[in-house]
Scaffold this active site. Structure first.
Site, mmCIF file in Angstrom:
data_model
loop_
_atom_site.group_PDB
_atom_site.id
_atom_site.type_symbol
_atom_site.label_atom_id
_atom_site.label_comp_id
_atom_site.label_asym_id
_atom_site.label_seq_id
_atom_site.Cartn_x
_atom_site.Cartn_y
_atom_site.Cartn_z
ATOM 1 N N HIS A 93 -32.132 111.570 58.672
ATOM 2 C CA HIS A 93 -30.753 111.125 58.918
ATOM 3 C C HIS A 93 -30.757 109.607 59.126
ATOM 4 O O HIS A 93 -31.736 109.057 59.641
ATOM 5 C CB HIS A 93 -30.191 111.846 60.151
ATOM 6 C CG HIS A 93 -28.716 111.633 60.297
ATOM 7 N ND1 HIS A 93 -28.179 110.494 60.853
ATOM 8 C CD2 HIS A 93 -27.662 112.405 59.919
ATOM 9 C CE1 HIS A 93 -26.854 110.580 60.814
ATOM 10 N NE2 HIS A 93 -26.516 111.733 60.257
ATOM 11 N N GLU A 141 -25.135 110.078 52.521
ATOM 12 C CA GLU A 141 -24.196 109.561 53.530
ATOM 13 C C GLU A 141 -24.292 108.034 53.582
ATOM 14 O O GLU A 141 -25.264 107.510 54.142
ATOM 15 C CB GLU A 141 -24.572 110.071 54.929
ATOM 16 C CG GLU A 141 -24.577 111.555 55.106
ATOM 17 C CD GLU A 141 -24.590 111.957 56.585
ATOM 18 O OE1 GLU A 141 -23.837 112.850 56.923
ATOM 19 O OE2 GLU A 141 -25.337 111.352 57.382
HETATM 20 O O1 G3P Z 1 -24.628 113.841 59.870
HETATM 21 C C1 G3P Z 1 -23.257 113.665 59.707
HETATM 22 C C2 G3P Z 1 -22.852 112.284 59.900
HETATM 23 O O2 G3P Z 1 -23.787 111.290 59.912
HETATM 24 C C3 G3P Z 1 -21.491 111.897 59.549
HETATM 25 O O3 G3P Z 1 -20.935 111.507 60.752
HETATM 26 O O4 G3P Z 1 -19.147 111.190 62.328
HETATM 27 O O5 G3P Z 1 -18.944 110.260 60.018
HETATM 28 O O6 G3P Z 1 -18.805 112.714 60.368
HETATM 29 P P1 G3P Z 1 -19.371 111.416 60.867
#
Ligand code: G3P
Length: 222
Positions: A93, A141
């Protein structure tokens, strides 16, 4: 694992720690039963055992260290997590990055322990690199959108589409997820239209006034 899948990363928010973690996992379980969508949780290590005892949804570790049993104080040992009841794990992550060689090592360990792996990445290039390890999922992400409330599926659709295209060329069995800023049913349906098999999310649900209502909205357009 049946897709589409929603994975809620509990991170280290107080709203998703301890008793709150258990309540959130139970809300996920209720919504999974009502919607028929796979809803998984990635709680902190200390909450895993209680949640796997009291719910019946897939539970992931947030991180596994590239170690073997022995002297590694403070580390997350895969075998111990498996005994606590996990069915999968997040790896790499953006808030817990790993070396490429260590990701390879832990993905191999997950295969020999029959748990699924979700390797997080920050862009298309990194997605391609980790896809060569053949994890079950690659979750892209963009770090700048994490916690921003700006959904990746609408703000940077090319990253999701590009990751799906390139990862599938390496191994079409690898499922691609996307995350960062996802909080509504529209964000999820946009992600699925781009070719993702689900989403990884946190703050949009965990910090919502009513997390269960937010979860119901999240799956409403699948
Ligand atoms: O692992 C999920 C994450 O990093 C996304 O976070 O708070 O933007 O949904 P968020």
């Amino acid at each position: 694992m049946k897709t589409p899948i929603v994975i809620l990363n509990f991170k280290t928010y107080l709203e998703s720690s301890g008793e709150n973690a258990l309540n959130l996992a139970k809300a996920l379980e209720t919504v999974a039963i009502e919607s028929g969508i796979t809803m998984a949780a990635a709680p902190q290590a200390s909450d895993i055992f209680r949640i796997t005892e009291e719910t019946d949804i897939p539970i992931l570790a947030q991180h596994i260290d590239p170690i073997n049993p022995g002297g590694h104080t403070g580390s997350n040992l895969l075998e111990c997590m498996v005994e606590a009841g996990i069915t999968g794990t997040l790896l790499n992550h953006s808030e817990q990055r790993m070396k490429l060689a260590d990701i390879d090592e832990v993905v191999k360990q997950t295969k020999s322990n029959n748990v699924f792996s979700v390797v997080c990445t920050n862009n298309i290039e990194t997605s391609v690199a980790v896809a060569t390890f053949n994890p079950n999922f690659v979750a892209v992400e963009p770090p700048e959108l994490i916690g921003s409330g700006i959904p990746v599926s609408q703000a940077e659709p090319e990253i999701v589409e590009g990751t799906v295209a390139k990862v599938k060329k390496i191994n079409k069995k690898i499922e691609v997820l996307c995350g960062a800023g996802i909080s509504t049913g529209d964000d999820v349906s946009a992600a699925l239209e781009l070719g993702a098999s689900g989403v990884l999310l946190a703050s949009g649900i965990i910090l919502a006034d009513n997390p269960k209502e937010a979860l119901l909205d999240l799956v409403s357009k699948i």
